[in-house]
Structure formats: C-alpha cells, structure tokens
Scaffold this active site. Sequence first.
Site, PDB file in Angstrom:
ATOM      1  CB  SER A 120     -13.017 139.408  38.275  1.00 12.94           C
ATOM      2  OG  SER A 120     -11.123 139.564  38.085  1.00 12.94           O
TER       3      SER A 120
ATOM      4  CG  HIS B  23      -6.565 139.862  36.818  1.00  8.43           C
ATOM      5  ND1 HIS B  23      -7.743 139.904  37.566  1.00  8.43           N
ATOM      6  CD2 HIS B  23      -6.831 138.421  36.048  1.00  8.43           C
ATOM      7  CE1 HIS B  23      -8.857 139.156  36.893  1.00  8.43           C
ATOM      8  NE2 HIS B  23      -8.069 138.524  36.781  1.00  8.43           N
TER       9      HIS B  23
ATOM     10  CE  LYS C  58     -18.158 137.390  31.983  1.00  2.31           C
ATOM     11  NZ  LYS C  58     -17.362 136.876  32.402  1.00  2.31           N
TER      12      LYS C  58
ATOM     13  NE  ARG D 195      -7.484 131.702  39.881  1.00  2.00           N
ATOM     14  CZ  ARG D 195      -8.770 132.110  40.297  1.00  2.00           C
ATOM     15  NH1 ARG D 195      -9.364 133.126  40.903  1.00  2.00           N
ATOM     16  NH2 ARG D 195      -9.576 130.752  39.169  1.00  2.00           N
TER      17      ARG D 195
END
Length: 154
Positions: free
Chosen positions: A127, A17, A41, A90
């Site tokens: 993450s 990030h 979440k 990515r």
Amino acid sequence: MKKAVFPGSFDPITLGHEDVITRAIPLFDEIIIAIGINSNKKYMFSLEQRIKFIEECFQEYDNVKVIAYKGLTVDFCKIHAIDYIIRGLRNPADFEFEKAIAHTNRDLAPIETIFLLTAAKTSYMSSSIVREVLINGGDVSSLVPSSVPSKIES
C-alpha cells in the site's frame, strides 16, 4: 464454523491483498477483512472509501465481510469468535515481523495465525508503494483492484 480475520489498514487494498484473501476463501467458512483504525495515522483514503473498495472487490463472495475496528486484533477476534488470523508474506523481513506478532497474539489469546505466501507476481506490492505512485501522479492500475482509483485527479 471456521472464521478468519485478515487485518490491515488497506490504504488502499492492493492486488497482493486481493490474491491472499481470494486464496484463503476456500479455507474458511467466513473471512472478515478488518480495517484497523489508528487515530495517530494519516490515511490517503477515508475509512468509507477503503470499505467501499474492499466490498466492491469481494462483492461476489457471500462469506467475506468488511468491518472496521480499533484496538488489538486479538480483542476483535474474541468479540467476533474468530480463531484464525490470516497474514500474507512477501519476503523474509515480513516473516520475521509477522512471526513476532503471531507469538504475541498467541500469548494474549488462543488464536492461530495462518501465513500465506503472496504470489510471485504480487510480492513487491504494498500500500505504501501504491500511495507513493499516486502522490506523484502515476497510474496504479497494475497494482490495485479495479475498485480503487488508478490515478488521483489533481
């Protein structure tokens, strides 16, 4: 003024990030790192901790702000007069997923998505990997900025 948003949950922010944001800084007059809040979440780090990690990481940049938000990213963009969304890629799977979101966002508002490829050295970082390493007692200092704890004390 060219304003961009880099949205995410940042639970926690990774070196990937940080790399994407740092490379985007010269492209825009202002970048808002927008921490999305999803009440469904379960986060490892509190919203306050995530804000602190990011603010410390980018404290030397006057044109980078951190704001938490709920709802659609395009609505956040409308409220803050933002024309660009920054997304890091990515791998090919990221591209397919992000492409669908970018098309949807463009249907909802006149917002352009800018894709930046992650650096090769950070392309495997996420993450969720960081959280898994932390949960299992590992050291994540090679995956996260120094503002994020490298281990969780048991």
